[in-house]
Design an enzyme around this catalytic site. Structure first.
Site, mmCIF file in Angstrom:
data_model
loop_
_atom_site.group_PDB
_atom_site.id
_atom_site.type_symbol
_atom_site.label_atom_id
_atom_site.label_comp_id
_atom_site.label_asym_id
_atom_site.label_seq_id
_atom_site.Cartn_x
_atom_site.Cartn_y
_atom_site.Cartn_z
ATOM 1 C CG ASP A 224 -2.047 1.009 1.118
ATOM 2 O OD1 ASP A 224 -2.447 1.341 -0.012
ATOM 3 O OD2 ASP A 224 -2.538 1.465 2.164
ATOM 4 C CG ASP A 241 0.147 1.073 7.876
ATOM 5 O OD1 ASP A 241 0.134 -0.087 8.310
ATOM 6 O OD2 ASP A 241 -0.875 1.668 7.496
#
Length: 342
Positions: A224, A241
């Site tokens: 992502d 993340d």
């Protein structure tokens, strides 16, 4: 050791009060001073927590039932592997339990990076706090640096594949998302026919695009890699993340960084040139950019729909599910059909 949720754990986040967050970190051997700040995150709940020694950490409380312990620990191991190879990444901290805590924790991982708070049932990890700003992608020099960074990340990612985490493929990201939306009557009735026709036409082209690329290289990815997950400092970029880390083609971590503006062509070329310093790039993967964008569109709609019972989602996406939303989605999917047919 498997960090399973206690049976009393709640499915939502209503029980994750500030006191529960502070108690959980205390049970994991940290010493919060009572101050915390909730950070922007839809999938998980993320808090900046200040400690007695004047430092601050970031605690991520994982959404129940989304990932298994093995999947989370594999993400953590990848982050630690990247850090061991000097790839700038915010990796989870090793935790320990403290006998004086009220609820206590179970820990897992080598080192122990995943905790399950026995009182609330939530699993969580803790990482150092890192600040930064978004990179200026329209600058070719910045784009080249970012390309080198992703190349270094992929050089480590190519060493092996994830055994437990998901793989980016058309069936799970596209077909399953489309079918879930249809089966659960999410699309408004008046727009269903047009949306389904556009989705089916787009998915047929996505399948064909992947089928044409025989021998496509698959490696461990960030998964992502958009600007919100890259922080830029004077010493360069670092990623935060890895929650969506997966197996997939290299271009998945590049296409969302495609620059815009008058320097777009030069910056995109610089990004790929920088990448090739550390990793070869199969130019055939450029044909997957629009198919991957299509998969992201379908997956995103299904993701919001699946999370709609979480009170944070209607607030964050008030336009979702309206006739206008699905009409727009149908239009955008038809545009994707045109782009993939060209």
């Amino acid at each position: 050791m498997n960090v399973s949720r206690p049976a009393a754990a709640v499915d939502g986040y209503a029980a994750l009060t500030p006191d529960a967050v502070l108690d959980a970190l205390a049970g994991a051997g940290l010493h919060p001073d009572g101050r915390l700040l909730q950070l922007n995150s839809y999938e998980n709940r993320v808090f900046q927590v200040f400690l007695d020694d004047g430092t601050a950490v970031v605690a991520k409380f994982y959404r129940p039932h989304r990932w298994s312990d093995a999947q989370i620990l594999e993400e953590h191991a990848f982050a630690l592997e990247l850090a061991a190879h000097d790839v700038p990444v915010v990796a989870p901290l090793a935790l320990r339990t403290t006998p004086s805590s009220a609820g206590g924790c179970m820990l897992a991982g080598t080192p122990a990076t995943l905790a399950a708070d026995l009182a609330s049932g939530f699993r969580f990890s803790v990482s150092p706090r890192h600040a930064g700003r978004s990179p200026e992608l329209d600058d070719p020099a910045v784009a080249a640096w970012l390309g080198r960074f992703i190349g270094r990340l992929h050089a480590v990612g190519a060493r092996q594949r994830f055994a437990h985490r998901r793989s980016l493929d058309v069936a799970s990201w596209g077909d399953a998302s489309r079918q879930w939306l249809v089966d659960h009557d999410v699309v408004t009735p008046a727009e269903l026919g047009a949306w389904r026709a556009a989705a089916d036409a787009a998915l047929a082209l996505v399948h064909a695009a992947f089928a044409r690329l025989s021998g496509l290289r698959v490696l461990r990815l960030h998964g992502d890699c958009h600007l919100g997950n890259i922080l830029w400092r004077d010493e360069g970029p670092h990623v935060v993340d890895l929650d969506d880390a997966c197996n997939g083609p290299a271009v998945q971590d590049l296409w969302m960084l495609e620059p815009e503006g008058p320097q777009r062509t030069a910056a995109w070329a610089a990004l790929l040139d920088g990448y090739r310093v550390f990793m070869p790039f199969d130019d055939r993967e450029l044909a997957l950019i629009e198919p991957l964008r299509t998969l992201r569109m379908l997956h995103h709609s299904a993701w919001i729909a699946r999370r709609w019972s979480d009170p944070a989602f209607p607030v964050a996406f008030p336009w979702f599910g309206t006739p206008a939303y699905w009409s727009q989605q149908a239009t955008q999917l038809r545009e994707q059909v045109e782009l993939m047919s060209g």
